[in-house]
Write a protein that holds these residues in place. Sequence first.
Motif, PDB file in Angstrom:
ATOM      1  N   SER A   1       1.001  -1.076   0.203  1.00 19.46           N
ATOM      2  CA  SER A   1      -0.056  -0.034   0.087  1.00 19.46           C
ATOM      3  C   SER A   1       1.055   1.222  -0.062  1.00 19.46           C
ATOM      4  O   SER A   1       2.146   1.168   0.186  1.00 19.46           O
ATOM      5  N   GLY A   2       0.309   2.126  -0.278  1.00 27.15           N
ATOM      6  CA  GLY A   2       0.978   3.674  -0.338  1.00 27.15           C
ATOM      7  C   GLY A   2       1.620   4.059  -1.917  1.00 27.15           C
ATOM      8  O   GLY A   2       1.016   3.702  -2.727  1.00 27.15           O
ATOM      9  N   GLY A   3       2.476   4.646  -1.604  1.00 32.12           N
ATOM     10  CA  GLY A   3       3.377   5.162  -2.841  1.00 32.12           C
ATOM     11  C   GLY A   3       2.674   6.363  -3.295  1.00 32.12           C
ATOM     12  O   GLY A   3       1.631   6.683  -2.886  1.00 32.12           O
ATOM     13  N   TYR A   4       3.310   7.177  -4.287  1.00 29.79           N
ATOM     14  CA  TYR A   4       2.522   8.334  -4.920  1.00 29.79           C
ATOM     15  C   TYR A   4       1.551   8.157  -5.404  1.00 29.79           C
ATOM     16  O   TYR A   4       0.421   9.069  -5.208  1.00 29.79           O
TER      17      TYR A   4
ATOM     18  N   PRO B   1      11.556   5.451  10.421  1.00 34.42           N
ATOM     19  CA  PRO B   1      10.446   6.373  10.057  1.00 34.42           C
ATOM     20  C   PRO B   1       9.975   5.745   8.651  1.00 34.42           C
ATOM     21  O   PRO B   1      10.959   5.547   7.866  1.00 34.42           O
ATOM     22  N   PRO B   2       8.873   6.047   8.334  1.00 38.19           N
ATOM     23  CA  PRO B   2       8.293   5.890   6.787  1.00 38.19           C
ATOM     24  C   PRO B   2       8.938   6.929   5.813  1.00 38.19           C
ATOM     25  O   PRO B   2       9.259   7.905   6.322  1.00 38.19           O
ATOM     26  N   VAL B   3       9.202   6.448   4.704  1.00 39.35           N
ATOM     27  CA  VAL B   3       9.628   7.259   3.503  1.00 39.35           C
ATOM     28  C   VAL B   3       8.363   7.876   3.145  1.00 39.35           C
ATOM     29  O   VAL B   3       7.437   7.470   2.685  1.00 39.35           O
TER      30      VAL B   3
ATOM     31  N   GLY C   1       6.399   6.576   0.308  1.00 41.13           N
ATOM     32  CA  GLY C   1       6.884   5.183   0.176  1.00 41.13           C
ATOM     33  C   GLY C   1       5.826   4.001   0.127  1.00 41.13           C
ATOM     34  O   GLY C   1       4.718   4.452   0.456  1.00 41.13           O
ATOM     35  N   PHE C   2       6.196   2.821  -0.119  1.00 41.65           N
ATOM     36  CA  PHE C   2       5.450   1.785   0.022  1.00 41.65           C
ATOM     37  C   PHE C   2       5.410   1.144   1.361  1.00 41.65           C
ATOM     38  O   PHE C   2       6.429   1.377   2.094  1.00 41.65           O
ATOM     39  N   ARG C   3       4.343   0.531   1.890  1.00 44.76           N
ATOM     40  CA  ARG C   3       4.187  -0.135   2.943  1.00 44.76           C
ATOM     41  C   ARG C   3       4.078  -1.488   2.544  1.00 44.76           C
ATOM     42  O   ARG C   3       3.120  -2.002   2.083  1.00 44.76           O
ATOM     43  N   TYR C   4       4.868  -2.698   3.193  1.00 47.68           N
ATOM     44  CA  TYR C   4       4.849  -3.965   2.546  1.00 47.68           C
ATOM     45  C   TYR C   4       4.384  -4.967   3.828  1.00 47.68           C
ATOM     46  O   TYR C   4       4.808  -4.731   4.932  1.00 47.68           O
ATOM     47  N   SER C   5       3.232  -5.511   3.541  1.00 47.06           N
ATOM     48  CA  SER C   5       3.048  -6.562   4.837  1.00 47.06           C
ATOM     49  C   SER C   5       2.923  -8.233   4.449  1.00 47.06           C
ATOM     50  O   SER C   5       2.334  -8.262   3.333  1.00 47.06           O
ATOM     51  N   VAL C   6       3.804  -8.845   4.819  1.00 48.96           N
ATOM     52  CA  VAL C   6       4.015 -10.192   4.385  1.00 48.96           C
ATOM     53  C   VAL C   6       3.729 -11.077   5.641  1.00 48.96           C
ATOM     54  O   VAL C   6       4.018 -11.183   6.744  1.00 48.96           O
ATOM     55  N   THR C   7       2.402 -11.989   5.095  1.00 49.08           N
ATOM     56  CA  THR C   7       2.014 -13.050   5.878  1.00 49.08           C
ATOM     57  C   THR C   7       2.543 -14.438   5.743  1.00 49.08           C
ATOM     58  O   THR C   7       2.327 -14.884   4.576  1.00 49.08           O
ATOM     59  N   TYR C   8       3.349 -14.934   6.419  1.00 52.59           N
ATOM     60  CA  TYR C   8       3.742 -16.350   6.165  1.00 52.59           C
ATOM     61  C   TYR C   8       3.586 -17.188   7.467  1.00 52.59           C
ATOM     62  O   TYR C   8       4.063 -16.731   8.342  1.00 52.59           O
TER      63      TYR C   8
END
Length: 171
Positions: free
Chosen positions: A68-71, A127-129, A132-139
């Motif tokens: 999620s996120g990004g420009y 801190p967030p860029v 920038g993107f936010r990555y959520s990885v579920t494993y």
Amino acid sequence: MKRGAERRFGRVWGAVPAVAAALVVGVGGCADADGGGSAPSGTVSPGTASGPTADPRSGAVLVEVAVSGGYAGVDNRLVVREDGSWTLTSRSGEPRTGRMTAEGLAELRDALRDPAYARVPERPSDPPVADGFRYSVTYDDRLVVAGDGDRPAALQRVFDALPEGGPPTAP
């Protein structure tokens, strides 16, 4: 009714509870040790695939990556299943699907099972860029959240092994 007939009739009905109890005990004896029963020979239990090569976990999720996120404000989700099939969904279009090669799937599994990946922090420490993107990885019931400025090498290895060249960041 004659007296002898009444006695025989009474004896037959008197035996019904004993027969019923024997049937219940007999059927219960067929159950597994954990209390479940087994399907009769030649049948397929509900929810299982038939055939000697069928993998019962083939539809199970191996890993899920949300970006999620990004420009442009993306909201994408990539789901890779145990059998190597994958689905990519985004806000802007139809879902895309594909299948990883056996080699690619093995590389992804190795990256996810790497002890270094198990040590990746569950939350970003930087801190967030901006934009920038936010990555959520579920494993394996574990959620790891990272941002563009906070990608440990073990997490990058997982990203590099994902189908389509990495996490889905295109709108």
